[in-house]
Design an enzyme around this catalytic site. Structure first.
Site, PDB file in Angstrom:
ATOM      1  N   GLU A  39      29.451  42.080  35.546  1.00  0.00           N
ATOM      2  CA  GLU A  39      28.963  41.002  35.643  1.00  0.00           C
ATOM      3  C   GLU A  39      28.060  40.291  37.405  1.00  0.00           C
ATOM      4  O   GLU A  39      28.407  41.230  38.446  1.00  0.00           O
ATOM      5  CB  GLU A  39      29.600  40.120  36.179  1.00  0.00           C
ATOM      6  CG  GLU A  39      29.522  38.278  35.438  1.00  0.00           C
ATOM      7  CD  GLU A  39      30.839  37.649  36.101  1.00  0.00           C
ATOM      8  OE1 GLU A  39      31.685  37.618  35.669  1.00  0.00           O
ATOM      9  OE2 GLU A  39      30.531  35.803  36.438  1.00  0.00           O
ATOM     10  N   ARG A 265      42.049  50.842  36.337  1.00  0.00           N
ATOM     11  CA  ARG A 265      40.907  50.159  37.513  1.00  0.00           C
ATOM     12  C   ARG A 265      41.443  51.300  39.226  1.00  0.00           C
ATOM     13  O   ARG A 265      43.024  51.925  39.035  1.00  0.00           O
ATOM     14  CB  ARG A 265      40.932  48.374  38.404  1.00  0.00           C
ATOM     15  CG  ARG A 265      42.328  47.844  38.463  1.00  0.00           C
ATOM     16  CD  ARG A 265      41.986  46.731  38.619  1.00  0.00           C
ATOM     17  NE  ARG A 265      40.488  45.618  38.998  1.00  0.00           N
ATOM     18  CZ  ARG A 265      39.878  45.521  38.608  1.00  0.00           C
ATOM     19  NH1 ARG A 265      39.507  45.503  37.517  1.00  0.00           N
ATOM     20  NH2 ARG A 265      39.440  45.054  39.757  1.00  0.00           N
ATOM     21  N   LYS A 275      36.236  41.501  44.416  1.00  0.00           N
ATOM     22  CA  LYS A 275      34.718  40.512  43.954  1.00  0.00           C
ATOM     23  C   LYS A 275      34.958  39.424  44.933  1.00  0.00           C
ATOM     24  O   LYS A 275      33.468  39.069  45.853  1.00  0.00           O
ATOM     25  CB  LYS A 275      34.257  40.433  42.947  1.00  0.00           C
ATOM     26  CG  LYS A 275      33.382  41.415  42.076  1.00  0.00           C
ATOM     27  CD  LYS A 275      32.341  41.187  41.243  1.00  0.00           C
ATOM     28  CE  LYS A 275      31.421  42.135  40.557  1.00  0.00           C
ATOM     29  NZ  LYS A 275      31.249  41.699  38.851  1.00  0.00           N
TER      30      LYS A 275
HETATM   31  P1  ATP Z   1      35.259  40.544  38.285  1.00  0.00           P
HETATM   32  O1  ATP Z   1      36.304  40.313  38.989  1.00  0.00           O
HETATM   33  O2  ATP Z   1      34.159  39.252  38.685  1.00  0.00           O
HETATM   34  O3  ATP Z   1      35.258  40.515  36.679  1.00  0.00           O
HETATM   35  P2  ATP Z   1      35.066  42.588  37.831  1.00  0.00           P
HETATM   36  O4  ATP Z   1      34.885  44.399  39.665  1.00  0.00           O
HETATM   37  O5  ATP Z   1      35.957  43.259  37.088  1.00  0.00           O
HETATM   38  O6  ATP Z   1      34.757  41.700  38.648  1.00  0.00           O
HETATM   39  P3  ATP Z   1      32.701  42.765  36.577  1.00  0.00           P
HETATM   40  O7  ATP Z   1      31.265  43.325  36.975  1.00  0.00           O
HETATM   41  O8  ATP Z   1      33.204  42.562  35.429  1.00  0.00           O
HETATM   42  O9  ATP Z   1      33.475  42.914  38.034  1.00  0.00           O
HETATM   43  O10 ATP Z   1      32.680  44.758  36.510  1.00  0.00           O
HETATM   44  C1  ATP Z   1      32.102  45.788  35.707  1.00  0.00           C
HETATM   45  C2  ATP Z   1      32.631  46.727  35.128  1.00  0.00           C
HETATM   46  O11 ATP Z   1      33.588  47.552  36.374  1.00  0.00           O
HETATM   47  C3  ATP Z   1      33.997  46.634  33.741  1.00  0.00           C
HETATM   48  O12 ATP Z   1      34.199  47.732  32.729  1.00  0.00           O
HETATM   49  C4  ATP Z   1      35.156  46.457  34.807  1.00  0.00           C
HETATM   50  O13 ATP Z   1      36.144  47.118  34.233  1.00  0.00           O
HETATM   51  C5  ATP Z   1      34.583  47.735  35.999  1.00  0.00           C
HETATM   52  N1  ATP Z   1      35.568  47.554  37.041  1.00  0.00           N
HETATM   53  C6  ATP Z   1      35.117  46.587  38.124  1.00  0.00           C
HETATM   54  N2  ATP Z   1      36.208  47.067  39.358  1.00  0.00           N
HETATM   55  C7  ATP Z   1      36.864  48.092  38.779  1.00  0.00           C
HETATM   56  C8  ATP Z   1      38.233  48.893  39.604  1.00  0.00           C
HETATM   57  N3  ATP Z   1      38.591  48.627  40.874  1.00  0.00           N
HETATM   58  N4  ATP Z   1      37.930  50.226  38.826  1.00  0.00           N
HETATM   59  C9  ATP Z   1      37.297  50.581  37.979  1.00  0.00           C
HETATM   60  N5  ATP Z   1      36.611  50.412  36.765  1.00  0.00           N
HETATM   61  C10 ATP Z   1      36.056  49.344  37.719  1.00  0.00           C
END
Ligand code: ATP
Ligand code: MG
Length: 563
Positions: A39, A265, A275
């Site tokens: 996002e 994650r 974020k």
């Molecule tokens: P938000 O809280 O805004 O959703 P987010 O970190 O999940 O934040 P996204 O842009 O939705 O942000 O993340 C894109 C992809 O990265 C998603 O598929 C998410 O699952 C993955 N992702 C985010 N944070 C992690 C992490 N700490 N470890 C592994 N994958 C991650």
């Protein structure tokens, strides 16, 4: 030098790769299609790197493809700056989506049509409850929710209201479109989730074409289906959303049926990867920006000098599991050192200078000596460094009243100056305050190049140095963890901020080659660690960031000329 990637790119084994392999073996798919779906509401961080390496890595290893898709459903939080940064960072990490760049917003028209499809099938309704009423009526983990008074609206009325929502007749928050599933479902995600909300906001891509926007949950799975994603890989917090995604796939005429797999994650000690918190760190001025070298963002790590190969190596080492865990940030530093030790050229820089006068070296004489750019890699070549009567050494390498085990400079002790000569400390000169401001030394011409003299005399320390006449003044920034606690409190992160996360050394001296080089790639400052040039550098005053320190400084250099 280029990094040899064969090792870091080779397929590791994990439960997701096993599933992909089994699907291919069974003929369930011919081509594996994955996607990385950020996002655009912030910069990518090291946790995203795990997801990027997994999705792009699987596509690469199994001969498939990976899409980059922006899940851009919330225009109030999304910006073009983030879109650009994400594309830059994925490329920097070493991956390429080719022509497969997509956006959830590309599908707004299709998603809208499917919402009408659900309304017509009696599976969605317009709800006039306020956000607060909806929250209360959603129930809890132990109590079922309550049906909305608007849940029984007829198809025609729902269609009419939904079309008027789209036409902009109602203000923000006046109504939402909800799926009609089950307000008593044990899984709260199935309690009539919101599909569309009214938001009179301009979108980075669709401008003002829309004033209703799909929810993330409504858009995500269908976007995967439209793109014929075979394996929708996401993090564990979406496990509870899977039944809802499957409900959409079952109740809509989607062109394909992706399957979702969840993995743990990445969490790191001394690091926050939320974020929301990263945004607050930037907006609150706790760091200089998204690319502050203390940030766990890819932009920050890049500016700190971390090579992309180190991130890929790290991700491979931690593997992919189904249980949440916290990884020691030291393991990341280990990967950075592993790569930089192989690839970074060596230079000499004195971070806390102490002047040395070589008394028996002729006044005005200068000579050029040969220094290896990499101790283990002759192909890295050599460079010339200058030696003269006045030098700088590291202040810490001198001690006036040294204990027996102190092998460096102290009156009477002989040491090797790397690539130069053996020198013996004769005397420490002090200022009126009693501080040592200069060392008087002598050198042995028979040790040119730092070599053992004919009499076989040995020294127990090899020091780095720079020539006072040539060395360039520089600023060096040392970074320490941004948080003082291994598990910072994301709710009140300010209390856990490390006041000493940035240490600026304003009066360093570096060898001239470093000032001339424009490369932002990290080099090793011998005995100090890995450093890279920062974008704040001025032509006559370079600024360096410490990427990571050397773990085992003394064991490495005390043995002799070979660093
Ligand atoms: P938000 O809280 O805004 O959703 P987010 O970190 O999940 O934040 P996204 O842009 O939705 O942000 O993340 C894109 C992809 O990265 C998603 O598929 C998410 O699952 C993955 N992702 C985010 N944070 C992690 C992490 N700490 N470890 C592994 N994958 C991650
Ligand atoms: Mg997310």
């Amino acid at each position: 030098m280029t990094v040899d990637d064969t090792e870091t790119r080779e397929a590791g084994r994990d439960f997701i790769r096993d599933i992909v392999q089994a699907d291919l073996d069974a003929g369930r798919h011919k081509t594996v299609v994955t996607r990385f779906p950020p996002e655009p509401n912030g910069y990518l961080h090291i946790g995203h790197a795990k997801s990027i390496c997994l999705n792009f890595g699987i596509a690469e290893e199994f001969g498939g493809r990976c899409h980059l898709r922006f899940d851009d459903t919330n225009p109030t939080k999304e910006e073009q700056e983030y879109i650009d940064a994400i594309e830059r960072d994925v490329r920097w990490l070493g991956f390429d989506w080719g022509k497969h760049l997509y956006h959830a917003s590309d599908y707004f028209e299709q998603l809208y049509a499917w919402a009408e499809h659900l309304i017509k099938a009696g599976k969605a309704y317009v709800d006039d409850q306020s956000q607060e009423e909806m929250r209360i009526n959603r129930g809890t983990l132990t109590e079922p929710g309550k049906n909305s008074p608007w849940r029984g609206r007829g198809v025609e009325e729902n269609l009419d209201l939904f079309r008027r929502m789209r036409a902009g007749e109602f203000p923000n928050g006046a109504r939402v479109l909800r799926a009609r599933i089950d307000m008593a479902a044990g899984n709260i995600n199935l309690r009539d989730p919101v599909l569309y909300r009214i938001l009179h906001a301009s979108h980075p891509r669709t401008g003002t074409a829309w004033c209703i926007y799909p929810s993330y949950d409504y858009a995500h799975g269908q976007s995967d289906a439209i793109e014929h994603i075979t394996h929708s890989i996401c993090t564990l917090e979406f496990e509870d959303h899977r039944p809802l995604y499957d409900w959409f796939l079952e109740n809509l005429p989607v062109p394909s049926r992706p399957r979702q797999y969840e993995f743990a994650r990445l969490n790191l000690t001394y690091t926050v990867l939320s974020k929301r918190v990263l945004t607050e760190l930037v907006r609150g001025g706790h760091v200089s920006g998204w690319d502050d070298p203390r940030m766990p963002t890819l932009a920050g790590l890049r500016r700190r000098g971390v090579p992309p190969a180190a991130l890929r190596d790290f991700v491979k080492r931690i593997g992919v599991a189904k249980a949440n865990s916290v990884v020691d940030v030291g393991l990341f530093d280990f990967s950075v050192r592993e790569v930089l030790n192989r690839t970074a050229e060596r230079r000499m820089a004195v971070l806390r200078p102490l002047k040395v006068v070589v008394e028996n070296y002729p006044e005005g004489q200068v000579e050029e000596l040969e220094a290896a750019n990499h101790p283990d890699d002759p192909s890295a070549g050599t460079r010339k460094i200058r030696f003269g009567r006045e030098l700088y050494v590291e202040r810490d390498d001198f001690m006036e009243n040294a204990p027996k085990k102190f092998y460096r400079l102290t009156p009477g002790k002989e040491v090797r100056l790397r690539y130069a000569y053996f020198v013996t400390c004769r005397e420490a000169v002090k200022n009126a305050a009693g501080e040592v401001v200069e060392l008087r030394c002598t050198y042995d011409p028979a040790t040119r190049g730092g070599n053992t003299p004919p009499d076989g005399r040995k020294v127990q320390a090899t020091l780095h140095w720079v020539s006072a006449a040539d060395a360039v003044p520089a600023e060096v920034r040392l970074y320490n963890p941004l948080f003082t606690r291994a598990d910072p409190n994301a709710g009140n992160f300010a209390a856990d901020l490390n006041p000493n996360s940035l240490e600026v050394l304003a009066d360093c001296r570096v060898e001239p080659a470093l000032a001339a080089e424009n490369a932002t790639e990290a080099v090793q400052f011998e005995r100090q660690g890995y450093f890279c040039r920062d974008k704040d550098s001025q032509p006559d005053r370079p600024v360096f960031n410490r990427t990571v320190g050397l773990r085992d400084t003394w064991a490495k250099v005390s043995g002799g000329g070979k660093g």
